[in-house]
Enzyme design. Structure first.
Site, mmCIF file in Angstrom:
data_model
loop_
_atom_site.group_PDB
_atom_site.id
_atom_site.type_symbol
_atom_site.label_atom_id
_atom_site.label_comp_id
_atom_site.label_asym_id
_atom_site.label_seq_id
_atom_site.Cartn_x
_atom_site.Cartn_y
_atom_site.Cartn_z
ATOM 1 N N PHE A 119 0.847 -1.192 0.000
ATOM 2 C CA PHE A 119 0.000 0.000 0.000
ATOM 3 C C PHE A 119 0.883 1.242 0.000
ATOM 4 O O PHE A 119 1.955 1.228 0.626
ATOM 5 C CB PHE A 119 -0.890 0.007 1.246
ATOM 6 C CG PHE A 119 -2.244 0.577 0.990
ATOM 7 C CD1 PHE A 119 -3.315 -0.238 0.661
ATOM 8 C CD2 PHE A 119 -2.461 1.957 1.055
ATOM 9 C CE1 PHE A 119 -4.568 0.292 0.407
ATOM 10 C CE2 PHE A 119 -3.710 2.493 0.795
ATOM 11 C CZ PHE A 119 -4.770 1.662 0.474
ATOM 12 N N GLN A 240 -9.054 14.817 3.255
ATOM 13 C CA GLN A 240 -8.290 14.111 2.228
ATOM 14 C C GLN A 240 -9.106 14.013 0.943
ATOM 15 O O GLN A 240 -10.288 13.658 0.990
ATOM 16 C CB GLN A 240 -7.952 12.714 2.738
ATOM 17 C CG GLN A 240 -6.840 12.035 1.970
ATOM 18 C CD GLN A 240 -6.284 10.855 2.749
ATOM 19 O OE1 GLN A 240 -7.019 9.979 3.200
ATOM 20 N NE2 GLN A 240 -4.983 10.822 2.934
ATOM 21 N N HIS A 242 -9.394 12.605 -3.165
ATOM 22 C CA HIS A 242 -8.950 11.697 -4.215
ATOM 23 C C HIS A 242 -9.069 12.481 -5.516
ATOM 24 O O HIS A 242 -10.063 13.163 -5.731
ATOM 25 C CB HIS A 242 -9.844 10.453 -4.243
ATOM 26 C CG HIS A 242 -9.306 9.370 -5.126
ATOM 27 N ND1 HIS A 242 -9.322 9.468 -6.491
ATOM 28 C CD2 HIS A 242 -8.707 8.190 -4.837
ATOM 29 C CE1 HIS A 242 -8.760 8.374 -7.003
ATOM 30 N NE2 HIS A 242 -8.378 7.586 -6.018
ATOM 31 N N LEU A 252 -15.456 6.755 -7.007
ATOM 32 C CA LEU A 252 -14.039 6.852 -7.351
ATOM 33 C C LEU A 252 -13.666 6.101 -8.621
ATOM 34 O O LEU A 252 -14.145 5.001 -8.880
ATOM 35 C CB LEU A 252 -13.182 6.293 -6.210
ATOM 36 C CG LEU A 252 -13.050 7.152 -4.970
ATOM 37 C CD1 LEU A 252 -11.994 6.561 -4.046
ATOM 38 C CD2 LEU A 252 -12.699 8.585 -5.327
ATOM 39 N N GLU A 255 -6.637 5.101 -9.329
ATOM 40 C CA GLU A 255 -5.454 5.605 -10.043
ATOM 41 C C GLU A 255 -4.966 4.594 -11.073
ATOM 42 O O GLU A 255 -4.227 4.952 -11.983
ATOM 43 C CB GLU A 255 -4.291 5.949 -9.112
ATOM 44 C CG GLU A 255 -4.400 5.524 -7.709
ATOM 45 C CD GLU A 255 -4.502 6.717 -6.762
ATOM 46 O OE1 GLU A 255 -5.036 6.507 -5.683
ATOM 47 O OE2 GLU A 255 -4.064 7.816 -7.109
ATOM 48 N N ARG A 286 -1.130 11.716 -5.670
ATOM 49 C CA ARG A 286 -2.520 12.147 -5.538
ATOM 50 C C ARG A 286 -2.692 13.645 -5.345
ATOM 51 O O ARG A 286 -3.512 14.276 -6.014
ATOM 52 C CB ARG A 286 -3.153 11.475 -4.321
ATOM 53 C CG ARG A 286 -3.747 10.148 -4.607
ATOM 54 C CD ARG A 286 -4.516 9.686 -3.389
ATOM 55 N NE ARG A 286 -4.922 8.296 -3.591
ATOM 56 C CZ ARG A 286 -5.700 7.637 -2.750
ATOM 57 N NH1 ARG A 286 -6.138 8.235 -1.651
ATOM 58 N NH2 ARG A 286 -6.040 6.405 -2.989
ATOM 59 N N HIS A 353 -12.812 12.629 0.518
ATOM 60 C CA HIS A 353 -12.795 11.210 0.854
ATOM 61 C C HIS A 353 -12.779 10.955 2.360
ATOM 62 O O HIS A 353 -13.454 10.063 2.857
ATOM 63 C CB HIS A 353 -11.543 10.623 0.210
ATOM 64 C CG HIS A 353 -11.453 9.137 0.267
ATOM 65 N ND1 HIS A 353 -12.483 8.324 -0.139
ATOM 66 C CD2 HIS A 353 -10.458 8.309 0.665
ATOM 67 C CE1 HIS A 353 -12.125 7.059 0.021
ATOM 68 N NE2 HIS A 353 -10.910 7.026 0.516
ATOM 69 N N ARG A 399 -3.911 11.525 6.226
ATOM 70 C CA ARG A 399 -3.966 10.159 6.739
ATOM 71 C C ARG A 399 -3.166 9.190 5.864
ATOM 72 O O ARG A 399 -3.235 9.240 4.643
ATOM 73 C CB ARG A 399 -5.421 9.699 6.786
ATOM 74 C CG ARG A 399 -5.631 8.269 7.223
ATOM 75 C CD ARG A 399 -7.112 7.935 7.211
ATOM 76 N NE ARG A 399 -7.682 8.037 5.881
ATOM 77 C CZ ARG A 399 -7.771 7.023 5.022
ATOM 78 N NH1 ARG A 399 -7.325 5.831 5.349
ATOM 79 N NH2 ARG A 399 -8.302 7.196 3.827
#
Lengths: 588, 82
Positions: A119, A240, A242, A252, A255, A286, A353, A399
């Site tokens: 991740f 945050q 996206h 969403l 990516e 992002r 988000h 985050r």
């Protein structure tokens, strides 16, 4: 008319991941717990979490909680409190293994251990190389977690109040929280729930934005309740984003689409990311892509009648590649954008988000607020907050991926544990103040009595447009100052709504009016805090103050509803047992 | 949405609030087009669909899967086409 009253040890507002985790800790210890939820608990927004739970189990490569801690602090752009972050990262393995024992269907390695995914932002040895740290259950991690925790709570005899909306906190004359006032949707009945302690676990308020990935239920009810009761809201300027949500819908587009060769175009058909990131172009990080899109829109090169989005083009990849590698994306584009990406580009826009800020707490989940002239933080007795509605603060200004589910588990459990101890020394219910339900009843009777007033849908639309335009990714002092003025007008309108339907039974318009009152509080806090913070840090990107300013702004903002006033408190840079991670320039 | 919904219709509208944004959007479109004209059997079928977990409901609504119970199909078709 006297309201009916029920008595519990603890009332928990919100039946998502954090509320259920706290409830379980209390119910299994034999406490009398009530969980309130607007919807059936397993249909809470936690269900939308797919990525996984971050924990340094070290099942794939060597890993350590200290490396997880470093990644979290760096991700937070040094605004996270290091005591809480150490606490969370050290507890991560424990809460994941507990969930495994509760029956959570984690993905497995051939040797039977929990499989961990890679991740973004997860690293070995303080940023040296990537590490696989995310524990997941296919693409349904949140869903599996909710079901696992809900079943377990039913077994522990936790009591659920489903399709109830909590209206307000009850504080006595010494400021102690002694319960809540709540509304049953099916009957319209208002009931006082007296409790020794109250936990707010209502999730985020992402619906303040026009483009949001949040479900409709995410209206910041706990934040509104706290703010009305005099509790400040912390770091509300940090949201945050996206970069690519479907314009007008919010769903969403991963990516991965740009990874496969999709490119972003403005109204002039220009591939504008070449200007913002000459090397990485559409594959930049992002925040860079989000800022690029937002700036194109602000400078008038947006697409559509409102010039409020850009286009994600992938038809040049050909039908075969799209069908083979991106079938889910074609499905989403057809369903939510009404375009077939094989032939037409997808309209996209930066989309809200996750809420980093919230109700200020310590790592036991206790709500803390400055008291008196010294400004030292003190616990508000009887009140806890956990999950996305709380600000511990482990996420700081930004985050780290997979820390949201971890936050729910660690601080849900921690609040439950702390309360089990606290209840031992506070075994009595305190008396209710005589005006316990006055604030709630005034709000309801105003709505029920109003013959004319503002239309809820129109005011909600004005709020979302204002927040999206003025507190989006690209922020300037002028934009924010205008935004503050506009949102105060909107807030006035929200307190003057009228509904035609005066029924008490399943009156959804009435619920939506109450939700809107909570949303506008969060919206105002966001704009006021963002306007005051003259620096760029994490999710707050100011065009007029492009750099992080640790000298003046290494501090948390606190917004009070009364007088729409701001205060500040220092970031806790002192971990529990290890040395402090000093602020450094953030490079990935 | 006008203020002339019956209590039963209001209840269905509230229960169409979901944990997944995708489902909120799909059901909002369906309700805008069909809520006031649902027949008794359709209401029963819709109620049954609302009981499903969000992810399973989404799979059905997107046509990735078919329903186990054929009686759900007529309403599901309306949801898919909304």
């Amino acid at each position: 008319m006297a309201l009916s009253r029920q008595i519990f040890d603890t009332v928990i507002v919100g039946g998502g991941g954090s509320g259920l985790r706290a409830a379980l800790q209390l119910a299994e210890a034999g406490h009398h717990v009530a969980v309130f939820s607007k919807v059936f608990p397993t249909r809470s927004h936690t269900v939308a979490a797919q990525g996984g739970i971050g924990a340094s189990l070290g099942n794939m490569q060597e890993d350590h909680w200290l490396w997880h801690m470093y990644d979290t602090i760096k991700g937070s752009d040094y605004l996270g409190d290091q005591d809480a972050i150490e606490f969370m990262c050290r507890k991560a393995a424990e809460v994941v293994y507990e969930l495994e024992h509760f029956g959570m269907p984690f993905d497995r390695n051939p040797d039977g251990t929990i499989y961990q995914r890679p991740f973004g932002g997860h690293s070995q040895n303080f940023g040296e190389r990537p590490v696989q740290r995310a524990c997941a259950a296919a693409d349904r991690t949140g869903h599996a977690m909710l079901h696992t925790l809900y079943q377990r709570n039913v077994r522990a005899h936790c009591q659920f109040f489903v399709e109830w909306m909590a209206l307000d906190l009850i504080r006595d004359y010494e400021g102690v929280v002694v319960g809540i006032v709540a509304l049953e949707m099916e009957t319209g009945q208002v009931v006082i729930f007296q409790a020794k302690s109250t936990i707010l676990a209502t999730g985020g308020a992402g619906r303040i934005y026009h483009s949001s990935t949040n479900a409709f239920i995410n209206t910041g009810d706990g934040l509104g309740m706290a703010a009305r009761a005099g509790v400040p809201l912390e770091d509300m300027e940090f949201w945050q984003f996206h970069p690519t949500g479907v314009a007008g819908a919010g769903v969403l587009i991963t990516e991965g689409v740009r990874g496969e060769g999709g490119i972003l175009l403005n109204s002039e058909g220009e591939r504008f990311m070449e200007r913002y990131a000459p090397t990485m172009k559409d594959l930049a990080s992002r925040d860079v892509v989000s800022r690029g899109i937002d700036q194109e829109i602000k400078e008038g090169r947006g697409v559509g009648p409102e010039k409020d989005h850009v286009l994600l083009k992938l038809d040049h990849l050909g039908a075969e590649v799209i069908n083979k590698r991106l079938p889910g994306i074609r499905e989403i584009a057809l369903k939510f954008a009404n375009v077939d990406p094989i032939r037409e580009p997808i309209p996209v826009v930066p989309t809200c988000h996750y809420q980093m800020g919230g109700i200020p707490t310590n790592y036991y989940g206790q709500v803390v607020a400055p008291r008196g002239a010294l400004g030292t933080s003190e616990v508000i007795p009887g009140l806890y907050a956990i999950g996305e509605c709380a600000c511990v603060s482990v996420h700081g200004a930004n985050r780290l991926g997979t820390n949201s589910l971890l936050d729910l588990l660690v601080f849900g459990k921690s609040a439950g544990d702390h309360l089990c101890e606290w209840l031992k020394t506070n075994p009595q219910h305190r008396d209710l103040p005589h005006d316990a339900a006055d604030r709630s009843m005034e709000r309801l009777s105003r709505l029920d009595g109003a013959q004319s007033g503002e239309n809820i849908t129109e005011v909600a639309q004005a709020m979302r447009r204002t927040v999206q335009h003025h507190a989006g990714v690209f922020r300037t002092g002028t934009l924010l100052r205008e935004g503050v003025e506009k949102i105060r007008e909107v807030a006035k309108r929200a307190r003057n709504t009228a509904i035609k339907d005066k029924s008490r039974v399943f009156n959804t318009a009435r619920i939506e009016a109450l939700e809107l009152e909570n949303l506008v509080i969060v919206a105002e806090a966001t704009l006021v805090a963002a306007e005051a913070r003259t620096e760029s840090r994490g999710a707050q990107a100011r065009e007029d103050f492009k750099d992080r300013d640790d000298k003046n702004w290494l501090k948390h903002s606190l917004w009070y509803m009364e007088g729409s006033r701001l205060d500040y408190k220092p970031v806790n840079l002192q971990p529990l047992t290890v040395e402090s991670f000093e602020p450094k320039v953030r490079v990935y | 949405m006008t203020a002339t919904l019956t209590r039963e219709q209001e209840r269905l509208r509230w229960r169409s609030r979901r944990g997944l944004l995708e489902m909120d959007l799909i059901l909002q479109r369906f309700l805008d087009q069909h809520l006031t004209r649902l027949t008794e059997p359709e209401v029963r079928a819709y109620d049954a669909l609302l009981q499903l977990p969000d992810n399973d409901f989404l799979d059905l609504a997107m046509g990735r899967k078919g329903p186990d119970d054929a009686e759900l199909l007529p309403v599901l078709e309306k949801i898919r086409q909304s």
